[in-house]
Design a protein around this motif. Structure first.
Motif, PDB file in Angstrom:
ATOM      1  N   GLY A 102       0.815  -1.213   0.000  1.00 28.68           N
ATOM      2  CA  GLY A 102       0.000   0.000   0.000  1.00 28.68           C
ATOM      3  C   GLY A 102       0.844   1.255   0.000  1.00 28.68           C
ATOM      4  N   SER A 103       1.894   1.276   0.803  1.00 27.59           N
ATOM      5  CA  SER A 103       2.768   2.454   0.873  1.00 27.59           C
ATOM      6  C   SER A 103       3.460   2.717  -0.458  1.00 27.59           C
ATOM      7  N   LEU A 122      -2.911   6.099   4.007  1.00 29.10           N
ATOM      8  CA  LEU A 122      -2.620   4.739   4.455  1.00 29.10           C
ATOM      9  C   LEU A 122      -3.650   4.281   5.484  1.00 29.10           C
ATOM     10  N   MET A 125      -6.717   3.281   3.646  1.00 31.44           N
ATOM     11  CA  MET A 125      -6.511   1.973   3.021  1.00 31.44           C
ATOM     12  C   MET A 125      -6.734   0.850   4.033  1.00 31.44           C
ATOM     13  N   GLY A 173      -6.466   6.511  -0.865  1.00 30.06           N
ATOM     14  CA  GLY A 173      -6.393   5.382   0.047  1.00 30.06           C
ATOM     15  C   GLY A 173      -7.454   4.338  -0.252  1.00 30.06           C
ATOM     16  N   VAL A 176      -6.312   2.425  -3.434  1.00 21.69           N
ATOM     17  CA  VAL A 176      -5.233   1.480  -3.133  1.00 21.69           C
ATOM     18  C   VAL A 176      -5.762   0.317  -2.297  1.00 21.69           C
ATOM     19  N   GLY A 177      -6.637   0.603  -1.346  1.00 20.16           N
ATOM     20  CA  GLY A 177      -7.233  -0.463  -0.554  1.00 20.16           C
ATOM     21  C   GLY A 177      -8.024  -1.432  -1.416  1.00 20.16           C
ATOM     22  N   TYR A 180      -5.670  -3.754  -3.350  1.00 26.09           N
ATOM     23  CA  TYR A 180      -5.180  -4.847  -2.510  1.00 26.09           C
ATOM     24  C   TYR A 180      -6.271  -5.885  -2.281  1.00 26.09           C
TER      25      TYR A 180
END
Length: 246
Positions: A102-103, A122, A125, A173, A176-177, A180
């Motif tokens: 994520g970072s 973050l 996320m 965020g 990106v979450g 994932y």
């Protein structure tokens, strides 16, 4: 009293404990003018010039002490711990890989949209991944109102509007979450699907111990809806069916 506080502190899972403590200590250092926030922000050109610490410090500063900071710390601590003690219980290496993944994505995206501090993104996320893995949990927001977990990331967006007027970090965020969540929880369960993100074995050995199965793969109960941690209550099976039919 001091011993009790110490014991409680060391009961917090290691990743949550270290990250949350680093964020609080960084904020205190900035508040006391020991460190300038200009030394912490993410700036690609300065990173390429050797200031590589910015790749890490940009995730540690959430702004000066105030109500927005306290809300951020509450959400960061609570949901980082929920994930680490929930779907990542006994899988510290997997949890670290999620945070690293994520970072890295957040830093890559921020290079183009000029986000200088990424702690908010973050945190969002982390909240998003927890909410998707616990879709039927009903969460009570500070005793004010109750809603199902998947709405929680959007509550964070609303809080960002109220406290700082910017929602870009939270939206990034969420994106990106979801990436994932898709590559770990959705795509592997599709026909022909497979894990796109795997934890290196040396990390498993170092963080989780040699007793872990080297052929480990996330179990079905690690998938969305397999866990019921969080405030509120889990919906009954018939309620879940009604939700799915809707």
């Amino acid at each position: 009293m001091a011993q009790h506080i110490r014991d409680e502190f060391f009961q917090i899972p290691i990743v949550t404990r270290v990250y949350t403590s680093a964020c609080i200590l960084t904020t205190i250092a900035v508040q006391l003018n020991v460190v300038s926030p200009l030394l912490l922000l993410y700036h690609p050109q300065l990173v390429f010039k050797g200031e590589v610490w910015r790749l890490f410090t940009c995730f540690l500063f959430f702004g000066f002490v105030g109500i927005g900071f306290f809300f951020n710390m509450i959400f960061l601590y609570r949901f980082c711990r929920k994930l680490e003690e929930g779907s990542f219980a006994g899988k510290t290496a997997d949890f670290l890989v999620m945070l690293i993944f994520g970072s890295t994505l957040l830093l890559s995206i921020s290079t183009f949209i000029h986000l200088f501090f990424l702690g908010d993104a973050l945190t969002t996320m982390i909240v998003y991944v927890w909410s998707r893995r616990n879709p039927y949990v009903r969460y009570t927001f500070f005793g004010l109102f109750t809603f199902q977990a998947p709405y929680l990331p959007w509550i964070l967006v609303l809080l960002s509007v109220l406290f700082n007027g910017s929602i870009i970090g939270d939206l990034v965020g969420i994106v990106v979450g979801h990436i994932y969540y898709f590559i770990m929880d959705v795509f592997p369960n599709k026909p022909g699907g497979f894990l796109l993100l795997k934890t290196p074995q040396f990390m498993r050995h170092f963080f989780d111990g040699p007793q872990n199965d080297p052929n480990y793969a996330p179990l079905p109960e690690d998938r969305p809806g397999g866990f019921a941690w969080g405030e509120g209550r889990q919906l009954q099976p018939e309620q879940q069916q009604q939700q799915q039919q809707q």
